[in-house]
Design an enzyme around this catalytic site. Structure first.
Site, mmCIF file in Angstrom:
data_model
loop_
_atom_site.group_PDB
_atom_site.id
_atom_site.type_symbol
_atom_site.label_atom_id
_atom_site.label_comp_id
_atom_site.label_asym_id
_atom_site.label_seq_id
_atom_site.Cartn_x
_atom_site.Cartn_y
_atom_site.Cartn_z
ATOM 1 N N GLY A 8 -25.590 -14.165 -22.451
ATOM 2 C CA GLY A 8 -26.623 -14.394 -23.471
ATOM 3 C C GLY A 8 -27.933 -14.782 -22.809
ATOM 4 O O GLY A 8 -28.723 -15.557 -23.359
ATOM 5 N N CYS A 9 -28.173 -14.203 -21.609
ATOM 6 C CA CYS A 9 -29.291 -14.658 -20.758
ATOM 7 C C CYS A 9 -30.670 -14.426 -21.382
ATOM 8 O O CYS A 9 -31.613 -15.146 -21.053
ATOM 9 C CB CYS A 9 -29.225 -13.976 -19.395
ATOM 10 S SG CYS A 9 -29.418 -12.189 -19.492
ATOM 11 N N GLY A 11 -31.466 -14.710 -24.596
ATOM 12 C CA GLY A 11 -31.659 -15.475 -25.828
ATOM 13 C C GLY A 11 -32.462 -16.738 -25.551
ATOM 14 O O GLY A 11 -32.867 -17.000 -24.405
ATOM 15 N N MET A 13 -31.615 -19.979 -25.545
ATOM 16 C CA MET A 13 -30.992 -20.908 -24.590
ATOM 17 C C MET A 13 -30.878 -20.291 -23.201
ATOM 18 O O MET A 13 -31.110 -20.970 -22.196
ATOM 19 C CB MET A 13 -29.607 -21.345 -25.103
ATOM 20 C CG MET A 13 -29.633 -22.419 -26.167
ATOM 21 S SD MET A 13 -30.583 -23.872 -25.710
ATOM 22 C CE MET A 13 -29.823 -24.348 -24.172
ATOM 23 N N SER A 109 -18.138 -27.369 -25.743
ATOM 24 C CA SER A 109 -18.803 -28.470 -26.427
ATOM 25 C C SER A 109 -19.839 -27.906 -27.389
ATOM 26 O O SER A 109 -20.645 -27.056 -27.008
ATOM 27 C CB SER A 109 -19.479 -29.395 -25.414
ATOM 28 O OG SER A 109 -20.219 -30.378 -26.108
ATOM 29 N N ASN A 111 -22.236 -29.455 -28.491
ATOM 30 C CA ASN A 111 -23.547 -30.022 -28.176
ATOM 31 C C ASN A 111 -23.511 -30.550 -26.755
ATOM 32 O O ASN A 111 -22.691 -31.405 -26.439
ATOM 33 C CB ASN A 111 -23.899 -31.130 -29.165
ATOM 34 C CG ASN A 111 -25.353 -31.521 -29.063
ATOM 35 O OD1 ASN A 111 -25.832 -31.884 -27.988
ATOM 36 N ND2 ASN A 111 -26.076 -31.424 -30.165
ATOM 37 N N HIS A 143 -31.726 -28.000 -38.935
ATOM 38 C CA HIS A 143 -32.003 -27.060 -37.837
ATOM 39 C C HIS A 143 -33.041 -26.032 -38.260
ATOM 40 O O HIS A 143 -33.313 -25.866 -39.447
ATOM 41 C CB HIS A 143 -30.715 -26.343 -37.396
ATOM 42 C CG HIS A 143 -29.835 -27.180 -36.512
ATOM 43 N ND1 HIS A 143 -28.880 -28.038 -37.012
ATOM 44 C CD2 HIS A 143 -29.785 -27.295 -35.159
ATOM 45 C CE1 HIS A 143 -28.280 -28.650 -36.008
ATOM 46 N NE2 HIS A 143 -28.799 -28.221 -34.869
ATOM 47 N N HIS A 144 -33.526 -25.286 -37.282
ATOM 48 C CA HIS A 144 -34.525 -24.228 -37.459
ATOM 49 C C HIS A 144 -34.009 -23.075 -38.340
ATOM 50 O O HIS A 144 -32.794 -22.936 -38.553
ATOM 51 C CB HIS A 144 -34.921 -23.683 -36.084
ATOM 52 C CG HIS A 144 -33.730 -23.273 -35.254
ATOM 53 N ND1 HIS A 144 -33.166 -22.038 -35.336
ATOM 54 C CD2 HIS A 144 -32.976 -23.980 -34.366
ATOM 55 C CE1 HIS A 144 -32.133 -21.965 -34.516
ATOM 56 N NE2 HIS A 144 -31.983 -23.133 -33.910
ATOM 57 N N LYS A 147 -31.099 -20.337 -37.251
ATOM 58 C CA LYS A 147 -29.687 -20.680 -37.009
ATOM 59 C C LYS A 147 -28.806 -19.972 -38.028
ATOM 60 O O LYS A 147 -29.075 -20.011 -39.224
ATOM 61 C CB LYS A 147 -29.497 -22.201 -37.074
ATOM 62 C CG LYS A 147 -28.108 -22.640 -36.661
ATOM 63 C CD LYS A 147 -28.057 -24.125 -36.398
ATOM 64 C CE LYS A 147 -26.654 -24.583 -36.032
ATOM 65 N NZ LYS A 147 -26.180 -23.998 -34.777
ATOM 66 N N GLY A 153 -22.240 -26.940 -35.422
ATOM 67 C CA GLY A 153 -21.055 -27.312 -34.654
ATOM 68 C C GLY A 153 -21.086 -28.802 -34.316
ATOM 69 O O GLY A 153 -20.049 -29.466 -34.275
#
Ligand code: NAD
Length: 251
Positions: A8-9, A11, A13, A109, A111, A143-144, A147, A153
């Site tokens: 997911g490079c 995106g 995050m 995780s 988060n 959240h934005h 999402k 989560g």
């Protein structure tokens, strides 16, 4: 040095992690995987894990729940450690994560931030005292508007943490509009707000008779998740098969 495949490079995050790792002498992204194969960061980008012929120590995943089945199959077959950060997994996918963790090291995780991982412990302690004294427990997350999963989560992880302290006696209530009933004392209400560019806010509310205790966490940038994910990748390199979480990383 840990060599990382970033799943997911391209995106949001994936890009924050790419710039963080560029300044880190103990980590290197050796390849990226993304449906969008533009090479923006100096490492090669492949459309799928099968196409990737670069050796690595760990995969960091921030992509999509739809891509998780395939990712897990790949990591199981190759015994490749994986930091699994994508949220919105189905129950079957969560089950599959436990299976794959028998063959390779998996850190999952919802988060990756230090603050939320501390909060997971604090709300457990608070619930043991306050819920036992009749306090109601509600979680509100914001959240934005990009999402796709709701509730977050992280909100679910906070609810799970509380419920663990209560011997799993509580159930979750997501929507009150369908029922005209009073709140059940044994429920944890979870509400989601979506808008603008809010990075992530979580309030855990313990409401008692004439007093309210609220724990709040605000994420001001995605860098907090990126930092945690890179620390997790360093931790996971060379680890034995098993299911890990951020509490193993931060102690
Ligand atoms: N655990 C945490 O701390 C944490 C923090 C932030 C976001 N997240 C989660 O991480 C995920 C990604 O978040 P984001 O904001 O970067 O999303 P994003 O939509 O900006 O990026 C996702 C990237 O994955 C790529 N992708 C989608 N399907 C793919 C596939 N099948 N194969 C390869 N690449 C694929 C997309 O092209 C995109 O570039 C979400 O599930 C989000 O909720 C988790």
């Amino acid at each position: 040095m840990v060599n990382i495949i970033m799943h997911g490079c391209n995106g949001a995050m994936g890009q924050v992690i790419s710039s963080l790792v560029e300044r880190d002498e103990e980590a290197k992204i050796v390849a990226g995987i993304d449906l969008n194969t533009e090479a923006k960061n100096g490492y090669p980008v492949f459309a799928s894990l099968e196409d990737c012929d670069v050796e690595a120590d760990v995969v960091i995943d921030f992509a999509s729940a739809k891509a998780v089945d395939h990712l897990l199959d790949y990591c199981e077959t190759r015994r490749m450690p994986v930091v699994l950060c994508t949220t919105g997994l189905s129950e079957a996918q969560v089950e599959r994560v436990s299976q794959v963790a028998k063959e390779t090291a998996v850190l999952r995780s919802a988060n990756m931030s230090l603050g939320i991982n501390l909060l997971l412990k604090l709300v457990k302690e608070a619930a043991a005292v306050l819920a036992a004294s009749g306090f109601d427990m509600e979680i509100v997350e914001k959240h934005h508007n990009q999402k796709v999963d709701a509730p977050s989560g992280t909100a679910l992880a906070l609810a799970d943490s509380i419920n663990e302290a209560m011997d799993h006696q509580y159930h979750y209530q997501y929507d009150r509009s369908a029922r005209r009933e009073k709140r059940d004392p044994k429920e944890i209400g979870i509400q989601a707000v979506r808008g603008g560019s809010i990075v992530g806010e979580h309030d855990v509310i313990f409401a008692g008779q004439d007093e309210v205790v609220t724990f709040s966490h605000t994420a001001y940038s995605k860098a907090i998740f990126a930092k945690g994910a890179v620390a997790a990748a360093k931790f996971l390199k060379g680890k034995a098969a098993g299911l890990y979480d951020m509490s193993d990383v931060i102690g």
